[in-house]
Design an enzyme around this catalytic site. Structure first.
Site, mmCIF file in Angstrom:
data_model
loop_
_atom_site.group_PDB
_atom_site.id
_atom_site.type_symbol
_atom_site.label_atom_id
_atom_site.label_comp_id
_atom_site.label_asym_id
_atom_site.label_seq_id
_atom_site.Cartn_x
_atom_site.Cartn_y
_atom_site.Cartn_z
ATOM 1 N N SER A 146 0.860 -1.188 0.000
ATOM 2 C CA SER A 146 0.000 0.000 0.000
ATOM 3 C C SER A 146 0.889 1.227 0.000
ATOM 4 C CB SER A 146 -0.862 -0.016 1.267
ATOM 5 O OG SER A 146 -1.361 1.272 1.571
ATOM 6 N N TYR A 159 -3.594 -0.463 10.000
ATOM 7 C CA TYR A 159 -3.353 -0.828 8.598
ATOM 8 C C TYR A 159 -1.975 -0.345 8.170
ATOM 9 C CZ TYR A 159 -4.501 -1.297 3.605
ATOM 10 O OH TYR A 159 -4.518 -1.646 2.273
HETATM 11 C C1 GCO Z 1 -7.492 4.763 3.569
HETATM 12 C C2 GCO Z 1 -7.422 3.701 2.509
HETATM 13 C C3 GCO Z 1 -5.966 3.401 2.156
HETATM 14 C C4 GCO Z 1 -5.971 2.612 0.864
HETATM 15 C C5 GCO Z 1 -4.636 2.170 0.359
HETATM 16 C C6 GCO Z 1 -3.781 3.276 -0.108
HETATM 17 O O1 GCO Z 1 -8.346 4.670 4.447
HETATM 18 O O2 GCO Z 1 -6.695 5.720 3.466
HETATM 19 O O3 GCO Z 1 -8.083 2.525 2.926
HETATM 20 O O4 GCO Z 1 -5.354 2.708 3.208
HETATM 21 O O5 GCO Z 1 -6.746 1.465 1.050
HETATM 22 O O6 GCO Z 1 -3.967 1.398 1.315
HETATM 23 O O7 GCO Z 1 -2.618 2.710 -0.685
#
Ligand code: GCO
Length: 255
Positions: A146, A159
């Site tokens: 990501s 995340y």
């Molecule tokens: C968020 C998104 C991001 C994207 C992605 C970007 O809430 O900003 O979910 O996390 O999914 O990972 O590369």
């Protein structure tokens, strides 16, 4: 035409294959010759992906499994090897998002994200590599990263931490397993139009932010990740390992 990108005769396993990026990659790998093991939690959704893969004349194995059950992954993977004879390409897509400011995120949500997005990926990679080394066959692993491999947007702390872990896990496994002809790389998407990012596209302020911040001025589509994954799965990337390939519309190049 060059066979450099041809995956004929190869079996790929794609997690998160029921929708979004995982579904697009499963179909894209089939378009380039691979037979595909489809993994996600629900059989019905996987069956729909299987129809699209088989439309390209490729074989599928539909393997419903919840990767959050990390201790059961080695046993699950043994069943995959028994049914397929062995997997050549592992594509780790499955992941979840839990949005909250770091001050507010619960330990439960933190653990859930890290368990699926990072621990499950490590254990599945380990099972894959053990079988490849045992059988003396090469392996190709592509982890899905990501933009959060590099930076952070407030409200995605677990995340971001998990994708930072994917960045370094990819490099660590690449270093340790190169000697076995197991190449380990990552494809790191920018903002892609999927169910996970739907809440951002439904928010005019965030949607506008993405469109202004990305030099290409738009969201990416899941299919726009296929080329990068086929490259890293094929002999076209024969001297590439430990690499994080960003497919982000120029996002990281933009100050
Ligand atoms: C968020 C998104 C991001 C994207 C992605 C970007 O809430 O900003 O979910 O996390 O999914 O990972 O590369």
């Amino acid at each position: 035409m060059s066979s450099l990108f041809d995956l004929s005769g190869k079996i790929a396993l794609v997690t998160g294959a029921s929708r979004g990026i995982g579904k697009a990659l499963a179909v894209g790998l089939a378009e380039h010759g691979a037979d595909v093991v489809l993994v996600a939690r629900t059989k019905e959704a996987l069956d729909r992906t299987a129809v699209e893969v088989e439309a390209h004349g490729r074989r599928t194995w539909v393997k419903p499994f919840d990767l959050a059950h990390v201790p059961q992954i080695p046993e699950f993977y043994r069943s995959v090897v028994e049914e397929t004879g062995g997997v050549d390409i592992l594509v780790n897509v499955a992941g979840i998002q839990r949005r909250a400011l770091a001050l507010d995120l619960t330990l439960e949500d933190w653990n859930e994200v890290l368990e699926l997005n990072l621990s499950a990926v490590f254990v599945l990679c380990q099972a894959f590599a053990r079988e490849r080394i045992g059988s003396g066959k090469p392996g190709r692993i592509i982890n899905i990263g990501s933009l959060m491999c590099e930076g952070h947007r407030p409200t995605t702390v677990a995340y971001t931490a998990s994708k930072g872990g994917i960045r370094q896990l990819t490099k660590a496994l690449a270093v340790e397993w190169a000697r076995y002809d197991i190449r380990v790389n990552a494809v790191a998407p920018g903002y892609i139009a999927t169910e996970m990012t739907q809440p951002l596209r439904d928010n005019p302020e965030l949607d506008d932010w993405v469109r202004r911040r990305a030099p290409m001025g738009r969201w990416g589509e899941p299919r726009e990740l296929v080329g990068a994954v086929v490259f890293l799965a094929s002999e076209a990337s024969s001297y590439v390992t430990g690499h994080i390939l960003y497919v982000d519309g120029g996002w990281l190049a933009n100050l």
